[in-house]
Design an enzyme around this catalytic site. Sequence first.
Site, mmCIF file in Angstrom:
data_model
loop_
_atom_site.group_PDB
_atom_site.id
_atom_site.type_symbol
_atom_site.label_atom_id
_atom_site.label_comp_id
_atom_site.label_asym_id
_atom_site.label_seq_id
_atom_site.Cartn_x
_atom_site.Cartn_y
_atom_site.Cartn_z
ATOM 1 N N THR A 171 8.898 0.543 -7.524
ATOM 2 C CA THR A 171 9.221 0.730 -8.941
ATOM 3 C C THR A 171 7.953 0.874 -9.770
ATOM 4 O O THR A 171 7.865 1.739 -10.644
ATOM 5 C CB THR A 171 10.095 -0.430 -9.441
ATOM 6 O OG1 THR A 171 11.257 -0.502 -8.609
ATOM 7 C CG2 THR A 171 10.524 -0.217 -10.885
ATOM 8 N N VAL A 175 8.594 -4.773 -1.544
ATOM 9 C CA VAL A 175 8.555 -3.316 -1.437
ATOM 10 C C VAL A 175 9.224 -2.681 -2.654
ATOM 11 O O VAL A 175 8.726 -1.692 -3.207
ATOM 12 C CB VAL A 175 9.201 -2.834 -0.121
ATOM 13 C CG1 VAL A 175 9.262 -1.314 -0.054
ATOM 14 C CG2 VAL A 175 8.429 -3.379 1.078
ATOM 15 N N CYS A 176 10.324 -3.247 -3.116
ATOM 16 C CA CYS A 176 11.025 -2.705 -4.289
ATOM 17 C C CYS A 176 10.145 -2.780 -5.536
ATOM 18 O O CYS A 176 10.095 -1.840 -6.328
ATOM 19 C CB CYS A 176 12.332 -3.456 -4.518
ATOM 20 S SG CYS A 176 13.480 -3.350 -3.139
ATOM 21 N N ASP A 177 9.452 -3.885 -5.689
ATOM 22 C CA ASP A 177 8.514 -4.079 -6.793
ATOM 23 C C ASP A 177 7.446 -2.986 -6.740
ATOM 24 O O ASP A 177 7.183 -2.311 -7.738
ATOM 25 C CB ASP A 177 7.892 -5.474 -6.667
ATOM 26 C CG ASP A 177 6.823 -5.755 -7.707
ATOM 27 O OD1 ASP A 177 7.067 -6.602 -8.577
ATOM 28 O OD2 ASP A 177 5.725 -5.156 -7.637
ATOM 29 N N SER A 183 16.682 -4.524 -4.219
ATOM 30 C CA SER A 183 16.521 -5.568 -5.248
ATOM 31 C C SER A 183 15.129 -5.464 -5.843
ATOM 32 O O SER A 183 14.128 -5.631 -5.143
ATOM 33 C CB SER A 183 16.741 -6.960 -4.666
ATOM 34 O OG SER A 183 16.549 -7.936 -5.680
#
Length: 166
Positions: A64, A59-61, A54
């Site tokens: 990306t 961590v995804c932020d 998501s």
Amino acid sequence: MPSITFKETPVTLMDSPVQTGDTAPDFTVLATDLSEVSLSDFKGKKKLISVVPSIDTGVCDQQTRRFNEEAAQLEDAEVITISVDLPFAQRRWCAAAGIENAHVFSDHRDLDFGKKFGAAIKEMRLLARSIFVVDRNGKVSYTEYVPEVTNHPDYDAAIEAVKAAE
């Protein structure tokens, strides 16, 4: 089959993972404007596919944003981030985060990417954190299925793999 956990709890991937040397399966995902996009749309270019559960989590932020920054330095390579977030949420996040160099796509509709690349988590309907490099000829030249979904991938290895790809 890679052993994957989410917060240390084992999870099941829905299909077989792709392997280095495989021909990358074509897939269809949605852009933030709801248009369909396929891997074949990037034919003839090197592709770094960054997969996150998501985009709106820590961590995804970071993942990306890091690959967005790296994309500016990569020659003849496209950076593609895929999650199951709704395209509308992805559009808002990208605008707020200033994502300009990477493409962000949604696999929410039917998990076409997740199933074909063996990255869809059965128990959660999320994608396992993973990285794929696909060369200009459509061959997978690098894979990383991060064993613990809440951990970071090996950014340096992924960047080196896309630079080395034919």
